[in-house]
Motif scaffolding. Structure first.
Motif, PDB file in Angstrom:
ATOM      1  N   LEU A  60      61.036 -15.788  31.413  1.00 11.84           N
ATOM      2  CA  LEU A  60      59.910 -16.393  31.951  1.00 11.84           C
ATOM      3  C   LEU A  60      59.505 -15.750  33.351  1.00 11.84           C
ATOM      4  CD1 LEU A  60      58.080 -19.081  32.735  1.00 11.84           C
ATOM      5  CD2 LEU A  60      60.104 -20.040  33.632  1.00 11.84           C
ATOM      6  N   TYR A  61      58.268 -15.680  33.562  1.00  9.99           N
ATOM      7  CA  TYR A  61      57.851 -14.947  34.764  1.00  9.99           C
ATOM      8  C   TYR A  61      57.025 -15.993  35.330  1.00  9.99           C
ATOM      9  CZ  TYR A  61      55.068 -12.772  38.274  1.00  9.99           C
ATOM     10  OH  TYR A  61      54.403 -12.411  39.408  1.00  9.99           O
ATOM     11  N   SER A  62      56.916 -16.662  36.526  1.00  9.61           N
ATOM     12  CA  SER A  62      56.111 -17.538  37.246  1.00  9.61           C
ATOM     13  C   SER A  62      55.798 -17.518  38.639  1.00  9.61           C
ATOM     14  CB  SER A  62      56.468 -19.045  36.634  1.00  9.61           C
ATOM     15  OG  SER A  62      57.790 -19.257  36.942  1.00  9.61           O
ATOM     16  N   GLU A  63      54.886 -17.956  39.085  1.00 11.24           N
ATOM     17  CA  GLU A  63      54.471 -18.108  40.530  1.00 11.24           C
ATOM     18  C   GLU A  63      53.982 -19.314  40.967  1.00 11.24           C
ATOM     19  OE1 GLU A  63      51.302 -15.224  41.128  1.00 11.24           O
ATOM     20  OE2 GLU A  63      52.638 -13.376  40.267  1.00 11.24           O
ATOM     21  N   PHE A  64      54.605 -19.636  42.197  1.00 11.91           N
ATOM     22  CA  PHE A  64      54.447 -20.892  42.818  1.00 11.91           C
ATOM     23  C   PHE A  64      54.060 -20.616  44.326  1.00 11.91           C
ATOM     24  CE2 PHE A  64      56.995 -21.431  39.452  1.00 11.91           C
ATOM     25  CZ  PHE A  64      56.765 -22.759  38.604  1.00 11.91           C
ATOM     26  N   LYS A  65      53.113 -21.709  44.841  1.00 11.95           N
ATOM     27  CA  LYS A  65      52.760 -21.612  46.424  1.00 11.95           C
ATOM     28  C   LYS A  65      54.120 -21.236  47.478  1.00 11.95           C
ATOM     29  CE  LYS A  65      50.387 -23.663  50.175  1.00 11.95           C
ATOM     30  NZ  LYS A  65      50.093 -25.165  50.496  1.00 11.95           N
ATOM     31  N   ASP A  66      55.058 -22.189  47.053  1.00 11.38           N
ATOM     32  CA  ASP A  66      56.184 -22.061  48.006  1.00 11.38           C
ATOM     33  C   ASP A  66      57.411 -22.505  47.394  1.00 11.38           C
ATOM     34  OD1 ASP A  66      55.563 -24.715  48.348  1.00 11.38           O
ATOM     35  OD2 ASP A  66      54.633 -24.504  50.001  1.00 11.38           O
ATOM     36  N   GLU A  67      58.537 -22.884  47.971  1.00  7.56           N
ATOM     37  CA  GLU A  67      59.723 -23.534  47.397  1.00  7.56           C
ATOM     38  C   GLU A  67      59.695 -25.122  47.028  1.00  7.56           C
ATOM     39  OE1 GLU A  67      63.553 -22.282  49.150  1.00  7.56           O
ATOM     40  OE2 GLU A  67      62.316 -21.022  50.463  1.00  7.56           O
ATOM     41  N   ASP A  68      58.811 -25.743  47.795  1.00  6.79           N
ATOM     42  CA  ASP A  68      58.459 -27.146  47.525  1.00  6.79           C
ATOM     43  C   ASP A  68      57.605 -27.048  46.473  1.00  6.79           C
ATOM     44  OD1 ASP A  68      59.559 -27.959  49.694  1.00  6.79           O
ATOM     45  OD2 ASP A  68      57.779 -27.926  51.100  1.00  6.79           O
ATOM     46  N   ALA A  69      56.694 -26.325  46.213  1.00  2.00           N
ATOM     47  CA  ALA A  69      55.905 -26.309  44.698  1.00  2.00           C
ATOM     48  C   ALA A  69      57.005 -26.063  43.490  1.00  2.00           C
ATOM     49  CB  ALA A  69      54.921 -25.457  44.695  1.00  2.00           C
ATOM     50  N   LEU A  70      57.796 -24.961  43.778  1.00  2.00           N
ATOM     51  CA  LEU A  70      58.867 -24.809  42.628  1.00  2.00           C
ATOM     52  C   LEU A  70      59.860 -26.216  42.267  1.00  2.00           C
ATOM     53  CD1 LEU A  70      60.342 -23.030  40.533  1.00  2.00           C
ATOM     54  CD2 LEU A  70      61.781 -22.352  42.555  1.00  2.00           C
ATOM     55  N   GLU A  71      60.323 -26.634  43.456  1.00  2.00           N
ATOM     56  CA  GLU A  71      61.049 -27.818  43.177  1.00  2.00           C
ATOM     57  C   GLU A  71      60.336 -28.961  42.400  1.00  2.00           C
ATOM     58  OE1 GLU A  71      63.685 -31.011  45.853  1.00  2.00           O
ATOM     59  OE2 GLU A  71      62.958 -29.283  46.660  1.00  2.00           O
ATOM     60  N   ARG A  72      58.937 -29.194  42.814  1.00  2.00           N
ATOM     61  CA  ARG A  72      58.300 -30.339  42.174  1.00  2.00           C
ATOM     62  C   ARG A  72      58.155 -29.898  40.881  1.00  2.00           C
ATOM     63  NH1 ARG A  72      55.490 -29.795  46.978  1.00  2.00           N
ATOM     64  NH2 ARG A  72      53.868 -28.875  45.948  1.00  2.00           N
ATOM     65  N   TYR A  73      57.893 -28.584  40.494  1.00  2.00           N
ATOM     66  CA  TYR A  73      57.838 -28.225  39.014  1.00  2.00           C
ATOM     67  C   TYR A  73      59.328 -28.514  38.477  1.00  2.00           C
ATOM     68  CZ  TYR A  73      58.491 -24.505  35.583  1.00  2.00           C
ATOM     69  OH  TYR A  73      58.802 -23.690  34.370  1.00  2.00           O
ATOM     70  N   GLN A  74      60.142 -28.082  38.896  1.00  2.00           N
ATOM     71  CA  GLN A  74      61.592 -28.234  38.057  1.00  2.00           C
ATOM     72  C   GLN A  74      61.778 -29.601  38.119  1.00  2.00           C
ATOM     73  OE1 GLN A  74      63.747 -25.715  40.863  1.00  2.00           O
ATOM     74  NE2 GLN A  74      63.676 -24.095  39.476  1.00  2.00           N
TER      75      GLN A  74
END
Length: 100
Positions: A60-74
């Motif tokens: 899986l390769y994915s891109e997010f705005k920042d760490e907060d966005a990644l955390e919301r995704y997870q």
């Protein structure tokens, strides 16, 4: 921008399916998150064609705005559902997150 990369080695047989069928299901489930989770900027899922012992089966390769966005995704319920399926069919997992 944060890049999130995950690779999985899959079990030969799990959830009544072989490795290839489960890899295809993982790909479909993850790519379908794009329309459901706003934080995903880019998502790409590949099924490995290299049969080396060292290789992993799905990436899986994915891109997010920042760490907060990644955390919301997870934590998003749709992602959690996919993660539960992957947990049943995977043998091993590696991950890397980095900012660019």
């Amino acid at each position: 921008m944060l890049k999130h990369i995950v690779m999985w080695k899959l079990k030969e047989f799990a959830e009544d399916k072989g490795k290839i069928e489960n890899a295809k299901e993982i790909k479909s489930k993850l790519e379908n998150l794009k329309g459901k989770i706003n934080e995903i900027q880019v998502i790409e899922v590949g099924i490995n064609i290299n049969d080396s012992v060292q290789s992993y089966d799905v990436v899986l390769y994915s891109e997010f705005k920042d760490e907060d966005a990644l955390e919301r995704y997870q934590k998003h319920p749709e992602h959690v559902k996919v993660g539960e399926f992957i947990g049943k069919v995977r043998e091993d997992r590696v991950v890397a997150d980095y900012m660019v």
